[in-house]
Design a protein around this motif. Structure first.
Motif, PDB file in Angstrom:
ATOM      1  N   PRO A  46       8.082  -6.667  -0.839  1.00 21.27           N
ATOM      2  CA  PRO A  46       6.662  -7.040  -0.728  1.00 21.27           C
ATOM      3  C   PRO A  46       6.075  -6.680   0.637  1.00 21.27           C
ATOM      4  CG  PRO A  46       8.038  -8.965  -0.398  1.00 21.27           C
ATOM      5  CD  PRO A  46       8.973  -7.828  -0.725  1.00 21.27           C
ATOM      6  N   ALA A  47       4.760  -6.636   0.690  1.00 25.76           N
ATOM      7  CA  ALA A  47       3.997  -6.345   1.913  1.00 25.76           C
ATOM      8  C   ALA A  47       4.394  -5.009   2.510  1.00 25.76           C
ATOM      9  CB  ALA A  47       4.171  -7.469   2.936  1.00 25.76           C
ATOM     10  N   GLY A  48       4.606  -4.013   1.662  1.00 25.34           N
ATOM     11  CA  GLY A  48       4.985  -2.685   2.137  1.00 25.34           C
ATOM     12  C   GLY A  48       3.783  -1.838   2.512  1.00 25.34           C
ATOM     13  N   PHE A  49       4.048  -0.813   3.342  1.00 24.66           N
ATOM     14  CA  PHE A  49       3.007   0.150   3.708  1.00 24.66           C
ATOM     15  C   PHE A  49       3.711   1.474   3.968  1.00 24.66           C
ATOM     16  CE2 PHE A  49      -1.481   0.375   5.172  1.00 24.66           C
ATOM     17  CZ  PHE A  49      -1.509   1.726   5.494  1.00 24.66           C
ATOM     18  N   VAL A  50       3.632   2.383   2.994  1.00 22.02           N
ATOM     19  CA  VAL A  50       4.369   3.649   3.070  1.00 22.02           C
ATOM     20  C   VAL A  50       3.414   4.805   2.810  1.00 22.02           C
ATOM     21  CG1 VAL A  50       6.268   5.026   2.135  1.00 22.02           C
ATOM     22  CG2 VAL A  50       6.494   2.530   2.277  1.00 22.02           C
ATOM     23  N   VAL A  76       0.836  -1.196   0.000  1.00 22.90           N
ATOM     24  CA  VAL A  76       0.000   0.000   0.000  1.00 22.90           C
ATOM     25  C   VAL A  76       0.869   1.243   0.000  1.00 22.90           C
ATOM     26  CG1 VAL A  76      -1.733   1.329   1.278  1.00 22.90           C
ATOM     27  CG2 VAL A  76      -1.866  -1.169   1.232  1.00 22.90           C
ATOM     28  N   GLY A  77       0.534   2.173  -0.878  1.00 22.97           N
ATOM     29  CA  GLY A  77       1.114   3.508  -0.857  1.00 22.97           C
ATOM     30  C   GLY A  77       0.020   4.505  -0.549  1.00 22.97           C
ATOM     31  N   LEU A  78       0.323   5.490   0.306  1.00 20.01           N
ATOM     32  CA  LEU A  78      -0.693   6.435   0.746  1.00 20.01           C
ATOM     33  C   LEU A  78      -0.140   7.848   0.643  1.00 20.01           C
ATOM     34  CD1 LEU A  78      -3.569   6.177   1.998  1.00 20.01           C
ATOM     35  CD2 LEU A  78      -2.491   6.413   4.239  1.00 20.01           C
ATOM     36  N   CYS A  90       4.898   5.325  -3.497  1.00 21.89           N
ATOM     37  CA  CYS A  90       5.012   4.765  -2.152  1.00 21.89           C
ATOM     38  C   CYS A  90       4.721   3.267  -2.130  1.00 21.89           C
ATOM     39  CB  CYS A  90       4.067   5.491  -1.203  1.00 21.89           C
ATOM     40  SG  CYS A  90       4.610   7.165  -0.753  1.00 21.89           S
ATOM     41  N   SER A  91       3.795   2.803  -2.950  1.00 23.47           N
ATOM     42  CA  SER A  91       3.442   1.382  -2.927  1.00 23.47           C
ATOM     43  C   SER A  91       4.586   0.509  -3.412  1.00 23.47           C
ATOM     44  CB  SER A  91       2.189   1.125  -3.775  1.00 23.47           C
ATOM     45  OG  SER A  91       2.452   1.316  -5.150  1.00 23.47           O
ATOM     46  N   ASP A  92       5.516   1.083  -4.167  1.00 28.20           N
ATOM     47  CA  ASP A  92       6.661   0.325  -4.671  1.00 28.20           C
ATOM     48  C   ASP A  92       7.828   0.306  -3.687  1.00 28.20           C
ATOM     49  OD1 ASP A  92       5.526  -0.427  -7.069  1.00 28.20           O
ATOM     50  OD2 ASP A  92       6.199   1.365  -8.131  1.00 28.20           O
TER      51      ASP A  92
END
Length: 366
Positions: A160-164, A142-144, A154-156
């Motif tokens: 894996p399983a990122g949250f930025v 997830v990118g926010l 941000c999602s990149d």
């Protein structure tokens, strides 16, 4: 005297991690931890996706399979199973859509969500991705941010399983020393042309006069480059409730000058698009392609048929005919396909007179 209360935009980009490969690993657990390439086996095949173990060797989506095998000769080749991908995609987006009503789908594995006004959006998203992982086995990064541009970047970052999550000013400062290739829409050719101007970083691009960029890239492209460098983006999340068309497109990591490779990618884009249309019960009469060349020239070609459809074979056939008729004169940086003129918009029965089969150029973008 009234108070001017401006609600800050909150946009999320949800991107399934190595989606097709992840589905294959769920179906075949013995492949976990191994380099896996999902692609049809053939001399002109391209990589659909690859596991992260294969990506460490440089293997990427849309890469010719022959090249991927040279880069990672021990990789295990798995043919794509789109029935399994559709089923998994349907399950996970139903989970997300039940909580977030405003989604803009981009194929089977990613979507933008507008969470403006949602209370505690970070908590909502964290709970959702955990629910998706628990119920489907798929991890979602997830990118926010305040825009689609920042959310996408941000999602990149943590895959894996990122949250930025990040704001515009923070992004402009944090990425000032990074190459402009980080920014969606700035490909290798543009990076090279910027380098010729002595612009190696996003920060240098931020400080470049607009007239300098306009002289090198043209007024519109130059202005767009500068806006992206400052992370300005007001493009909306276009949900099904307001869309007049649906499209699927891909920006290549490296410009593509092979018509055969473009056709392979176009087939996949058309298939994914029609799968989405079928899920939503939408059928259209207008089929179009979008081609952006390495010099940023963007061309659309379209054809209107005498029946409403979401048939993948028909849409693919028309899209391929349009692509072959155009025959891109330069390497391609972006390719897309669109279906428009849906049944609910057309006022009932289509005209009994079939339109000409020659491709017509449209002024409207995809």
């Amino acid at each position: 005297m009234g108070t001017d209360v401006r609600v800050k935009r909150v946009i999320a980009h949800l991107d399934c991690d190595a989606f097709y490969a992840s589905v294959e690993l769920l179906r075949r657990p013995e492949l976990r931890g191994k380099a896996v390439i999902v692609a049809h086996d053939g001399p002109r095949s391209v990589v659909t996706t690859a596991s992260y173990e294969a990506r460490r060797y440089g293997v990427g989506s849309a890469m010719p399979l022959s090249r991927a095998r040279r880069m990672c000769p021990h990789a295990i080749l798995v043919p794509p199973n789109f029935e399994a991908y559709r089923a998994t995609s349907k399950a996970l987006w139903e989970i997300i859509g039940a909580r977030l009503g405003r989604l803009q789908h981009l194929g089977l594995d990613e979507a933008y969500a507008d969470l403006t006004g949602v209370e505690k959006p970070v908590r909502v998203l964290r709970e959702l991705v955990e629910k998706v992982r628990a119920e489907t086995g798929i991890t979602v990064s997830v990118g926010l941010g305040p825009s689609r541009l920042i959310a996408k970047i941000c999602s990149d970052l943590g895959k894996p399983a990122g949250f930025v999550a990040m704001g515009r000013e923070e992004a402009a400062e944090r990425f000032a020393s990074v190459s402009p290739k980080l920014l969606p829409g700035i490909g290798p050719k543009s990076v090279e042309r910027l380098r010729e101007l002595g612009i190696e970083t996003i920060g240098q691009l931020q400080n470049t006069p607009e007239e300098t960029l306009a002289a090198r890239f043209g007024v519109n492209h130059g202005r767009d480059l500068l806006r992206r460098a400052h992370f300005h983006d007001d493009s909306p999340v276009e949900t099904d409730r307001v869309l007049k068309s649906r499209s699927n497109e891909r920006t290549f990591d490296e410009d593509v000058d092979s018509l055969e490779e473009l056709e392979q990618v176009l087939r996949r884009l058309a298939r994914e698009l029609c799968e989405g249309l079928e899920r939503r019960g939408k059928r259209g009469r207008n089929v179009a392609i979008k081609v952006r060349l390495d010099d940023w020239t963007t061309v659309t070609r379209a054809r209107t048929i005498d029946t409403f459809t979401h048939d993948a074979a028909l849409v693919t056939e028309i899209a391929l005919e349009l692509l072959r008729a155009y025959a891109p004169p330069r390497p391609v940086r972006l390719l897309g396909v669109r279906v428009a003129s849906f049944e609910e918009e057309g006022g009932g029965t289509p005209s009994p007179v079939a339109p000409p089969r020659n491709a017509a150029q449209l002024a409207l973008p995809l």
